[in-house]
Design a protein around this motif. Structure first.
Motif, mmCIF file in Angstrom:
data_model
loop_
_atom_site.group_PDB
_atom_site.id
_atom_site.type_symbol
_atom_site.label_atom_id
_atom_site.label_comp_id
_atom_site.label_asym_id
_atom_site.label_seq_id
_atom_site.Cartn_x
_atom_site.Cartn_y
_atom_site.Cartn_z
ATOM 1 N N GLN A 142 17.941 30.874 -14.588
ATOM 2 C CA GLN A 142 17.385 31.428 -16.083
ATOM 3 C C GLN A 142 17.893 30.659 -17.130
ATOM 4 O OE1 GLN A 142 18.307 35.386 -15.411
ATOM 5 N NE2 GLN A 142 16.274 35.974 -14.608
ATOM 6 N N ARG A 143 19.303 30.413 -17.140
ATOM 7 C CA ARG A 143 20.143 29.659 -18.097
ATOM 8 C C ARG A 143 19.599 28.116 -18.150
ATOM 9 N NH1 ARG A 143 25.453 31.807 -18.183
ATOM 10 N NH2 ARG A 143 26.159 29.796 -19.678
ATOM 11 N N LEU A 144 19.280 27.549 -16.998
ATOM 12 C CA LEU A 144 18.795 26.111 -17.071
ATOM 13 C C LEU A 144 17.460 26.083 -17.733
ATOM 14 C CD1 LEU A 144 19.730 24.837 -13.340
ATOM 15 C CD2 LEU A 144 20.715 24.234 -15.568
ATOM 16 N N GLU A 145 16.587 27.187 -17.619
ATOM 17 C CA GLU A 145 15.223 27.429 -18.177
ATOM 18 C C GLU A 145 15.469 27.263 -19.679
ATOM 19 O OE1 GLU A 145 12.388 27.484 -17.319
ATOM 20 O OE2 GLU A 145 12.036 27.962 -15.132
ATOM 21 N N THR A 146 16.233 27.859 -20.044
ATOM 22 C CA THR A 146 16.204 27.797 -21.595
ATOM 23 C C THR A 146 16.965 26.489 -21.982
ATOM 24 O OG1 THR A 146 18.647 28.546 -21.555
ATOM 25 C CG2 THR A 146 17.150 30.136 -21.776
ATOM 26 N N LEU A 147 17.757 25.669 -21.296
ATOM 27 C CA LEU A 147 18.092 24.008 -21.414
ATOM 28 C C LEU A 147 16.865 23.270 -21.329
ATOM 29 C CD1 LEU A 147 21.605 24.300 -20.057
ATOM 30 C CD2 LEU A 147 21.023 24.313 -22.412
ATOM 31 N N GLY A 148 15.940 23.759 -20.652
ATOM 32 C CA GLY A 148 14.715 22.908 -20.338
ATOM 33 C C GLY A 148 15.220 21.801 -19.216
ATOM 34 N N MET A 149 16.183 22.239 -18.126
ATOM 35 C CA MET A 149 16.714 21.535 -17.157
ATOM 36 C C MET A 149 16.627 22.081 -15.815
ATOM 37 S SD MET A 149 20.312 20.066 -18.206
ATOM 38 C CE MET A 149 20.668 19.113 -19.722
ATOM 39 N N ALA A 150 15.425 23.026 -15.843
ATOM 40 C CA ALA A 150 15.315 23.689 -14.493
ATOM 41 C C ALA A 150 13.766 23.413 -13.928
ATOM 42 C CB ALA A 150 14.856 25.316 -14.869
ATOM 43 N N ASN A 151 13.390 21.985 -14.563
ATOM 44 C CA ASN A 151 12.099 21.387 -14.017
ATOM 45 C C ASN A 151 12.057 21.502 -12.698
ATOM 46 O OD1 ASN A 151 11.631 21.098 -16.622
ATOM 47 N ND2 ASN A 151 12.165 18.930 -16.701
ATOM 48 N N PRO A 152 11.272 22.170 -11.731
ATOM 49 C CA PRO A 152 11.157 22.257 -10.298
ATOM 50 C C PRO A 152 10.417 21.003 -9.790
ATOM 51 C CG PRO A 152 9.512 23.689 -11.137
ATOM 52 C CD PRO A 152 10.150 23.135 -12.502
ATOM 53 N N THR A 153 10.940 19.800 -10.381
ATOM 54 C CA THR A 153 10.275 18.682 -9.714
ATOM 55 C C THR A 153 11.070 17.485 -9.166
ATOM 56 O OG1 THR A 153 10.693 17.881 -12.303
ATOM 57 C CG2 THR A 153 8.464 18.787 -11.495
ATOM 58 N N VAL A 154 12.102 17.762 -8.883
ATOM 59 C CA VAL A 154 13.194 16.936 -8.256
ATOM 60 C C VAL A 154 12.602 16.318 -6.883
ATOM 61 C CG1 VAL A 154 15.412 16.492 -7.161
ATOM 62 C CG2 VAL A 154 15.170 17.802 -9.300
ATOM 63 N N GLY A 155 12.464 14.886 -6.780
ATOM 64 C CA GLY A 155 11.913 14.500 -5.607
ATOM 65 C C GLY A 155 10.435 14.171 -5.458
ATOM 66 N N THR A 156 9.759 14.515 -6.820
ATOM 67 C CA THR A 156 8.309 14.472 -6.891
ATOM 68 C C THR A 156 7.926 13.410 -7.743
ATOM 69 O OG1 THR A 156 7.888 15.838 -8.780
ATOM 70 C CG2 THR A 156 7.971 16.925 -6.832
ATOM 71 N N LEU A 157 6.735 13.009 -7.972
ATOM 72 C CA LEU A 157 6.365 11.830 -8.801
ATOM 73 C C LEU A 157 7.034 12.125 -10.290
ATOM 74 C CD1 LEU A 157 4.425 9.529 -9.450
ATOM 75 C CD2 LEU A 157 2.726 11.294 -9.991
#
Length: 550
Positions: free
Chosen positions: A395-410
């Motif tokens: 939840q904290r990362l969401e507020t920072l914009g760093m929770a993008n669940p895309t690591v390892g994707t295009l």
């Protein structure tokens, strides 16, 4: 992590004072541009397209929270409020004033950091697995060995003026997450049947103008001889490497010209003068360094907390996506490593603001033990997060914009600064990366594609590692116009491979459509559970080429 002793601190402080005097004399006109060049590059200072650029060393990608906080303060005070993490796990400041650089170096020294040997024809920052020390598949923790290499290589008088820059990567895990096969020297630490540490040594790998996969020069080196064997390799390179042509000066060219057997023979002959000499490692030396890399005081995580974490994954789809892509298993039950995405549409890949550096430093203190890692994919890692605090962290990362669940994707693409900053670049890379991210931002589509590595470089120096991307994009210049060359089939890891060029290059406005066509071929041709790389290796380049150029 390693902490400076009195010797380290004195060495770095004296270098700051030395460069401060050199800068003063340069600004007063007492040192010419030509004379100042080797002095500044030894301290990581470049002259880029629009402004100076300072490259700050982050040895083997390890950062303390107070160091990241200081980097944020420096970026805010001396630059434009952000920094750029590179594929060599360093941090670049793109807009410092020349006269401020000595003050920046002094601020870095106050938190045991520097910019030494981040440029020039010397041994650069050694890199390793971002999950070193916590990975479940690890045979040997590579961090102490990286520190020994750092101490040996920094200010080594014999290797201050090599034919060309020199890069070392180290791993101690079954899965190679350090790309050791595409480095000048790659080291794989392992244990034999008796539990003794041994080293597999590769030499002659590298990307850039002439990409090559490294060859094994020694597969069973006793750990005691690590530094003497490395020194023998460097001596052979220093003596026989070409200095008449910088494009043919890397060690990979020498290894290719001599052949690995002859290069091994020369190395062994040189090693005969060094083996069992003063730089032979001892148990005492290893213990002293290993003592800096102790296990943190992790608390036990209750089994019911672990079960609650798993239930939340099943109940909350957004949280589950974050965990699946950004959270990595830990060797200690109840703990995970969390990768923070630095790939946002409103930032260049790898960029992070001063405010976010401070915020992430706080997270490292609150949710871990004040330690972070920088990855060569240009992300950050929190290494010791208990699962009973994972939802709060998310939840904290969401507020920072760093929770993008895309690591390892295009969407987790690698990108160099390119023509927006670098004077060597042939084309811009950041706008291409942002266009691709915006075009392919649908999470369901990204997850359906599966693991896919897309790497972009603005020139043949390959700072964006385009040669080892499943899809690689290279900016090229044609009579003053920017074009982009596409390659397919590259990979890093245990089965490293170099991408093959698809065909003629494309205008910038066509690149995203070309990527779309490539993905359609993959989706149409793949079999169940096949990744993009699997499909490419099965069907080859031809179907992709035919569809794109039809």
């Amino acid at each position: 992590m390693y902490r400076y002793d009195t010797y380290d601190q004195t060495l770095v402080d004296e270098r700051v004072a030395q460069f401060r005097d050199q800068m003063r004399r340069y600004l007063e006109g007492k040192i010419s541009d030509e004379e100042f060049l080797p002095l500044r590059v030894q301290n990581g200072l470049y002259v880029q397209r629009y402004a100076p650029m300072l490259r700050i060393a982050i040895p083997y990608g390890m950062l303390a929270s107070y160091q990241l906080r200081k980097l944020g303060e420096i970026a805010a005070r001396y630059d434009r409020g952000y920094g750029h993490f590179t594929t060599r796990t360093n941090l670049q400041l793109n807009w410092p004033k020349l006269e401020d650089v000595p003050d920046i170096l002094a601020d870095l020294a106050s938190v045991q950091m520097h910019a030494i040997q981040t440029s020039g024809n010397d041994i650069r920052n050694t890199t390793t697995d971002q999950f070193s020390g916590i990975a479940g598949d690890e045979d040997v923790d590579p961090r102490p060995w990286c520190e020994l290499i750092r101490q040996w290589s920094t200010f080594h008088p014999e290797f201050a003026y090599l034919p060309r820059k020199f890069k070392i990567a180290v791993t101690g895990a079954e899965e190679d997450r350090a790309a050791i096969q595409v480095h000048d020297v790659g080291l794989r630490f392992w244990r034999n049947a008796d539990g003794d540490v041994r080293v597999k040594v590769l030499v002659g790998g590298g990307l850039g103008r002439t990409p090559m996969i490294g060859a094994v020069i020694c597969d069973d080196l006793p750990w005691q001889h690590l530094l003497t064997y490395l020194e023998a390799i460097l001596r052979v390179y220093n003596q026989y490497g070409r200095r008449d042509n910088k494009f043919k000066a890397r060690i990979k060219i020498l290894v290719k010209a001599l052949g690995i057997d002859e290069f091994r023979r020369r190395t062994e002959a040189e090693w005969a003068h060094l083996k069992d000499g003063p730089q032979t490692l001892t148990d005492e030396a290893i213990s002293a360094v290993t003592g800096h890399f102790v296990e943190p005081p992790r608390r036990d995580v209750a089994e019911d907390a672990i079960q609650a974490y798993e239930r939340l994954r099943g109940e909350n789809r957004a949280f589950a996506r974050f965990v699946t892509n950004n959270v990595t298993d830990h060797k200690v039950p109840g703990y995970k490593a969390v990768t923070l995405s630095l790939k946002r549409h409103d930032h260049s890949p790898g960029d992070v603001t001063s405010e976010d550096m401070a915020a992430v430093a706080d997270l490292a203190d609150e949710f871990g033990y004040g330690e972070l890692r920088v990855t060569h994919e240009q992300n950050l890692v929190l290494t010791d997060v208990p699962v009973d605090r994972m939802q709060e962290l998310w939840q904290r990362l969401e507020t920072l914009g760093m929770a993008n669940p895309t690591v390892g994707t295009l969407a987790d693409l690698i990108c160099c600064p390119g023509g927006d900053y670098c004077s060597l670049a042939n084309a811009k890379s950041i706008p291409v990366a942002q266009e691709i991210q915006q075009r392919f931002e649908d999470l369901d589509f990204l997850y359906d594609l599966g693991p896919l590595e897309l790497n972009i470089s603005g020139c043949m120096n390959a700072c964006g590692h385009h040669h080892v991307g499943h899809i690689g994009i290279l900016g090229v210049d044609k009579k003053g116009e920017e074009y982009y060359q596409i390659s397919l089939g590259g990979s890093q890891g245990n089965e490293s491979s170099l991408g093959k060029i698809l065909g003629p290059s494309f205008y910038r406005e066509d690149v995203t459509n070309v990527i779309d066509k490539l993905l359609k071929v993959y989706v149409g041709e793949r079999t169940p559970d096949e990744t993009f790389l699997d499909t490419y290796r099965r069907i080859g380049l031809k179907p992709f080429k035919e569809h794109v150029y039809a």
